[in-house]
Design an enzyme around this catalytic site. Sequence first.
Site, short mmCIF file in Angstrom:
data_model
loop_
_atom_site.label_atom_id
_atom_site.label_comp_id
_atom_site.label_asym_id
_atom_site.label_seq_id
_atom_site.Cartn_x
_atom_site.Cartn_y
_atom_site.Cartn_z
CG ASP A 109 1.06 4.73 -3.07
OD1 ASP A 109 1.48 4.59 -4.23
OD2 ASP A 109 0.44 5.73 -2.70
CG ASN B 98 -7.21 13.64 1.92
OD1 ASN B 98 -6.13 13.56 1.34
ND2 ASN B 98 -7.87 12.58 2.34
CG HIS C 163 -3.77 11.36 0.22
ND1 HIS C 163 -5.08 11.47 -0.18
CD2 HIS C 163 -3.10 10.87 -0.84
CE1 HIS C 163 -5.19 11.06 -1.43
NE2 HIS C 163 -4.00 10.69 -1.86
CD GLU D 46 -6.69 8.66 2.78
OE1 GLU D 46 -6.68 9.91 2.77
OE2 GLU D 46 -7.19 7.99 1.87
C1 GLP Z 1 -3.18 8.97 -4.94
C2 GLP Z 1 -1.76 8.38 -4.73
C3 GLP Z 1 -0.79 9.43 -4.31
C4 GLP Z 1 -0.97 10.63 -5.21
C5 GLP Z 1 -2.29 11.30 -4.93
C6 GLP Z 1 -2.62 12.42 -5.89
O1 GLP Z 1 -4.13 8.49 -4.07
N1 GLP Z 1 -1.71 7.28 -3.85
O2 GLP Z 1 0.53 8.91 -4.36
O3 GLP Z 1 0.05 11.57 -4.99
O4 GLP Z 1 -3.33 10.36 -4.85
O5 GLP Z 1 -3.00 11.91 -7.13
P1 GLP Z 1 -3.03 12.76 -8.44
O6 GLP Z 1 -1.63 13.15 -8.76
O7 GLP Z 1 -3.62 11.86 -9.49
O8 GLP Z 1 -3.90 13.94 -8.17
#
Ligand code: GLP
Length: 244
Positions: free
Chosen positions: A68, A136, A138, A143
């Site tokens: 992304d 959440n 995702h 989302e």
């Molecule tokens: C972000 C990214 C995801 C990631 C998630 C968790 O929004 N777009 O690809 O896996 O949130 O992030 P983190 O690993 O910093 O908790």
Amino acid sequence: MTPVVEVRADSAAVGEAVAARIAALIQGNASAVVGVATGSSPGPVYTALARRVADGLDATGVTWFALDEYLGLPLGHPRSYRTELLDNLIHPLGLDPDALWVPDGAAADPDEAARDYESTLAGRRVDVQVLGIGRNGHIGFNEPGTPFTSTTHRVRLTESTRAANARFFTAPQEVPHECLTQGPATIMRARRIELVAFGKHKAAAVARALRGPVSEECPASILQRHRALHVTLDRGAAADLATG
Ligand code: GLP
């Protein structure tokens, strides 16, 4: 298929375990295609991979595809996911930046950029996709409520995701409101998926994803349908699975 769930002592050990499997894949296929996530969770995997490259692993033939990218940040912005992946993965591994593909978050036409990225990905087979998970549920920036059939698309971020990602920016209002993300259907095409999570704050999302109903309300729950899902957690993130 039942996922493999592996619990390690800490995030460094999780990173080592996942990097060992990716390194074995690259040793067997020098032109492997690896899907990569951003955020804090994959960091220990990339650190461990860099150590393996320093020890002689040749990753120069690998192609890396990001999950992304934020929309609206100029190319080279320090918080863009392209910059993050260059800083945490491509440069530490001593690789050519051209080996990294990221959705074009600075495109004049984001919907066209999403279609372009999807068609590039459709022509390549991702051998392994590294994933984190949001609180959440995702994955990528998909989302809750995202149709499982979605491919790469434009997304308006929820305020909870913007708030969670504000820690990477100097001020919360700087977090972009939109992004481009591979969709659940894109992610599911990968041959193998490596999901990593750390910390008690991820325990509920991990449990919902792996033990809850497969539902678009928890995007990560689609991973239960993947034929080769490997989940590697520290003890905190695994806490709600123990009794499940
Ligand atoms: C972000 C990214 C995801 C990631 C998630 C968790 O929004 N777009 O690809 O896996 O949130 O992030 P983190 O690993 O910093 O908790």
